[in-house]
Design an enzyme around this catalytic site. Structure first.
Site, short mmCIF file in Angstrom:
data_model
loop_
_atom_site.label_atom_id
_atom_site.label_comp_id
_atom_site.label_asym_id
_atom_site.label_seq_id
_atom_site.Cartn_x
_atom_site.Cartn_y
_atom_site.Cartn_z
N ASP A 142 2.43 -7.97 10.59
CA ASP A 142 3.85 -8.45 10.32
C ASP A 142 5.00 -7.45 10.88
OD1 ASP A 142 2.62 -10.28 8.78
OD2 ASP A 142 2.93 -9.34 6.70
N THR A 172 0.59 -1.14 -0.25
CA THR A 172 0.01 -0.10 0.10
C THR A 172 0.95 1.01 -0.08
OG1 THR A 172 -1.71 -1.24 1.21
CG2 THR A 172 -1.83 1.17 1.30
#
Ligand code: F6P
Length: 346
Positions: free
Chosen positions: A138, A116
């Site tokens: 993550d 993104t």
């Protein structure tokens, strides 16, 4: 007189706890502090391609702080990597620009992970006013010390490890648990340390089957009747896309002769209510994004650095990943306590 500023918000990539807290943080600050108009774009970049959005008011922004997922929906649409496009066709980036301009947006806030932020940087290069906010379980977004979603995922993974300890102890087994993290070992490292994992395998440290098996046999000799092995999904790259947990569990049982079971935590660690830490971080990120918009400071990603909320240029962030350093203090601490990272000779 200047018209009110209009901003759009989208959430892209995999969902994670804290997205709604961030949307609320941006939206409420933008409306209540700066008198802006706020629009929510559906399903990540897909919503901008399809011109699908809603006006977000105080009512819609209320009561969402504790909710998992995203009220806007999300997708893994990558608008700049579409090779199937016909030459005369209006491209997705052009469509996004067109809709951004038709909505008369002064800024678009893109909440997401590495992919993104890369897309956000490319849109900024196209001349749009963009601000990125880093999120992902993550914790691997370059340019920030932390992403929201990570703390909640670590809490869930740690609770799962705590529960596996009881079965491991009762049955005198080795329990292997695979956690997410894409190509980074952050979730495995933090939940492994928090949950007292005996072996922790992460993509950043090359391990050997023999070292892992020998270590577990040594534990058995020391009358440690059970063991916990925490592995990051990213190590599975070695096994031609097979799940790492299955391979590691089989390998351990064959080499040690000790009964071994595997658990893949999967999407459970990505869902549900955000932890208080994630709610706070997401709210701070959101509020800071609104502040940057009010100052007309665009083309940046909000970040946490040395415990301070700040920003970093989107141009710097795109295409990079933040992985665990092999000399990370937690790894050093683990080694002092005889945790095996698969590379330590015993
Ligand atoms: O980036 C978040 C994450 O959950 C990773 O940990 C995992 O590898 C991936 O997304 C799973 O993606 P998907 O939701 O597309 O299956």
């Amino acid at each position: 007189m200047d018209r009110r500023m209009r901003i759009g918000i989208l959430t892209a990539g995999g969902d994670c706890p804290g997205l709604n807290a961030a949307i609320r943080g941006i939206g409420k600050t933008a409306i209540l502090q700066y008198g802006m108009e706020v629009y929510g774009i559906s399903s990540g970049f897909l919503g901008l391609i399809n011109n699908d959005y809603i006006r977000l008011d105080e009512t819609l922004l209320s009561g969402i702080l504790t909710h998992g997922g995203t009220i806007l929906g999300t997708s893994r649409e990558k608008p700049f990597s579409d090779d199937l496009q016909q030459p005369n066709e209006i491209t997705k980036p052009k469509l996004m620009k067109k809709h951004y301009e038709e909505m008369r947006l002064d800024c678009l806030v893109c909440i997401g992970g590495n992919g993104t932020q890369k897309t956000a940087g490319l849109m900024a290069e196209e001349g749009l006013n963009i601000i990125g906010i880093p999120k992902t379980i993550d914790n691997d977004v370059w340019g920030t010390d932390s992403t929201f979603g990570f703390d909640s995922a670590v809490n869930i993974a740690t609770e799962a490890i705590d529960r596996l300890h009881t079965t491991a102890n009762s049955h005198k087994r080795i329990m292997v648990i695979e956690v997410m993290g894409h190509n980074a070992g952050w979730i495995a490292l933090y939940s492994g340390i928090a949950g007292g994992g005996d072996v922790i395998l992460i993509p950043e440290i090359e391990y050997e089957d023999k070292i892992v098996a020998d270590y577990l046999v040594q534990r058995a000799y020391k009358k440690k009747s059970s063991s916990i092995v925490v592995i990051a999904e990213g190590i599975r790259a070695d096994y031609k896309k097979k799940r790492a947990a299955g391979y590691i569990a089989r390998m351990i049982q064959e080499r040690t002769g000790i009964e071994t079971r595997e658990t893949i935590l999967g999407y459970i660690q990505r869902g549900g209510t955000p932890s208080p830490m994630d709610r706070v971080l997401a709210t701070q990120y959101g509020a800071y994004a609104a502040e940057l918009i009010a100052e007309k400071k665009f083309g940046v990603m909000v970040a946490l650095r040395d415990n301070t909320i700040t920003s970093v240029s989107l141009g710097e962030v795109g295409g990079k990943t933040r992985t665990v350093n092999s000399d990370h203090p937690l790894i050093k601490q683990g080694r002092f306590m005889d945790t095996c990272f698969g590379d330590c000779k015993i």
